[in-house]
Design an enzyme around this catalytic site. Structure first.
Site, mmCIF file in Angstrom:
data_model
loop_
_atom_site.group_PDB
_atom_site.id
_atom_site.type_symbol
_atom_site.label_atom_id
_atom_site.label_comp_id
_atom_site.label_asym_id
_atom_site.label_seq_id
_atom_site.Cartn_x
_atom_site.Cartn_y
_atom_site.Cartn_z
ATOM 1 N N PHE A 111 0.786 -1.156 0.120
ATOM 2 C CA PHE A 111 0.047 0.001 -0.130
ATOM 3 C C PHE A 111 1.136 1.354 -0.123
ATOM 4 C CE2 PHE A 111 0.945 -0.004 4.387
ATOM 5 C CZ PHE A 111 0.758 1.298 4.716
ATOM 6 N N LYS A 112 2.103 1.036 0.582
ATOM 7 C CA LYS A 112 2.838 2.410 0.603
ATOM 8 C C LYS A 112 3.305 2.861 -0.913
ATOM 9 C CE LYS A 112 3.550 1.628 4.884
ATOM 10 N NZ LYS A 112 4.767 1.349 5.637
ATOM 11 N N ASP A 113 3.018 2.194 -1.915
ATOM 12 C CA ASP A 113 3.125 2.622 -3.214
ATOM 13 C C ASP A 113 2.409 3.664 -3.534
ATOM 14 O OD1 ASP A 113 5.233 0.907 -4.142
ATOM 15 O OD2 ASP A 113 3.790 -0.662 -4.592
ATOM 16 N N THR A 144 7.829 0.435 3.395
ATOM 17 C CA THR A 144 8.155 2.021 3.016
ATOM 18 C C THR A 144 9.364 2.048 2.177
ATOM 19 O OG1 THR A 144 6.988 3.186 4.748
ATOM 20 C CG2 THR A 144 8.611 4.188 3.633
#
Length: 464
Positions: A111-113, A144
């Site tokens: 999800f950090k993308d 991250t």
């Protein structure tokens, strides 16, 4: 929109200045001076937007027009061009009252993308427009680092150094960081845990001379732009589920260790998104669960778990929420954070705790419960959850029965955490992008857990 510090000693500053400052120069965290409220009529219009169009609509409340519209649009579309699903963050139905928001379709399968692809574009934009040398410095519990490196590798005018705890990330997470051989990338494998890495990062950003002299820029969620980008998918997910189910209000279940992802949900709710309950899912490192249920914020003993990205005891974004729940009283926040530094805990009670409990639920998912959840949903639905997403689903199940649909965040692809998946007796097929990592050369520098050693490596990297 202007930005202020949770500790009150930074005057109102603009969007790009807030982006470049990262951690506030008074040691606090930057937040909007006012949280924008979106009219109901606008929410209705937004339901028809594509993900990229929704990004631009929400960003318009925060960027102050400091970036020309056409250039911001170009950055946004470039940020999500590499995502493997045209919807960017698609929603999947698991059961009648449980949906998954898939946040792992970006280049590093996490999800950090979603935020860091945009931040990479934004740092490149600022470096080019302002002629600035930018040295990104961050810590990671696993995801991250890879996302940040992917966003800026090979970019002129930018160097990035990521600290990760040695031996405490999954093998795939390590490979995603350390197989990037571009000369503007440095990976430091640090003896200790994520909190040790994060503590050093904050110490270096709080040294204002070091920060200025070495052109430091923040990529962790201490930078509010991370939060801003994550707000978007709460709106997008709600709109998709509302179209399918007619739901007027939903819950969100969020696996979190640093309080950033769920704080984005809190911001979305404050902006007017009809969220009933934000369910905080954590693991054995359950400082945030204890805060929600008991009002006590006190780190315990660090535990390694099946969900390593949440193996965090000191949550960076907690201070932002504390600022809002205590009435935006910056003096009180300064007092409490100094108390936390000296005494190791913060305690709230009365109306403040009642407010926390009205806004949040919480569940600390133990190891076997995590594995059992993976096995259960694979057997019953055919869907394979990664261990972090499984924590979110397990927490959602604890709060089911209120008649509302819950959207649980699927924060990573299961291939990133095959160690846990194999313990469930499940064999999975790696995506080609991940399987190819095992054949690549690695490059990382191992250091002990002391700040002088980290600084020595940084200065060699910056001055090379």
């Amino acid at each position: 929109m202007e930005y202020v510090s949770t500790r009150g000693k930074i005057g109102k500053i603009g969007f790009l200045d807030a982006f470049l400052m990262g951690l506030a120069n008074d040691g606090g965290l930057l937040v909007p001076s006012e949280i924008p409220v979106v009219p109901a009529s606008t929410l209705k219009e937004w339901q028809q937007l594509s993900y990229q169009e929704l990004v631009l609509a929400i960003f318009s409340y925060y960027t102050n027009g400091e970036i020309p519209e056409d250039e911001l649009k170009e950055m946004v579309y470039a940020s999500y061009a590499s995502f493997r699903d045209p919807e960017v963050t698609p929603v999947r139905k698991l059961t009648d009252d449980l949906y998954l928001l898939e946040l792992f379709h970006g280049p590093t399968f996490a999800f950090k993308d979603i935020a860091l692809q945009f931040m990479g574009q934004l740092y490149t934009y600022v470096s080019r427009k302002q002629g600035k040398k930018i040295h990104i410095l961050g810590a990671t519990s696993g995801d991250t680092g890879a996302s940040a490196i992917e966003g800026v590798k090979g970019k002129e005018g930018i160097k990035i150094c990521i600290l990760h705890p040695h031996g405490k990330v999954s093998k795939v997470q390590e490979l995603q960081m350390t197989t990037v051989l571009d000369s503007n990338v440095l990976n430091l494998s640090v003896e200790g845990n994520f909190d040790d890495c994060q503590g050093m990062i904050k110490e270096l950003f709080n040294d204002l001379d070091f920060k200025a002299n070495n052109h430091l820029a923040a990529i962790n969620s201490i930078n509010f732009i991370r939060i801003m980008a994550q707000i978007v998918y709460y709106f997008y997910a709600y709109f998709q589920v509302a179209k399918e189910t007619g739901a007027a209000e939903v819950n969100f279940s969020v696996p979190t260790g640093n309080f950033g992802d769920i704080f984005a949900g809190y911001m979305a709710k404050r902006m007017g998104l009809p969220i009933s309950k934000l369910i905080l899912a954590t693991n054995e490192n359950n400082i945030l669960e204890r805060f929600v249920l008991e009002g006590v914020y006190k780190p315990g003993d660090f535990r390694m778990t099946y969900s390593p990205s949440m193996d965090i005891q000191v949550a960076s974004n907690f201070e932002r929420y504390l600022y809002y729940v205590l009435g935006e009283d910056a003096a009180k926040i300064s007092e409490l954070m100094n108390q936390f530094k000296s005494e190791g805990q913060i305690v709230i009670s009365g109306d403040a705790l009642a407010k926390v409990r009205s806004e949040f639920g919480a569940h600390g998912v133990q190891g076997q419960e995590c594995l059992d959840t993976i096995s259960k949903y694979k057997a019953e639905t055919g869907y394979l959850l990664d261990p972090h997403s499984a924590c979110g689903v397990a927490a959602a199940n604890k709060y089911s029965g209120d008649g509302l649909v819950t959207i649980s965040l699927a924060t990573a692809h299961p291939a990133k955490f095959d160690e846990a998946i194999r313990l469930c007796g499940i064999e999975q097929q790696y995506p080609e992008q991940i399987s190819s990592l095992f054949e690549k050369e690695q490059r990382q520098t191992r250091v002990d857990g002391s700040l002088p050693d980290v600084v020595s490596e940084l200065l060699k990297f910056y001055n090379a």
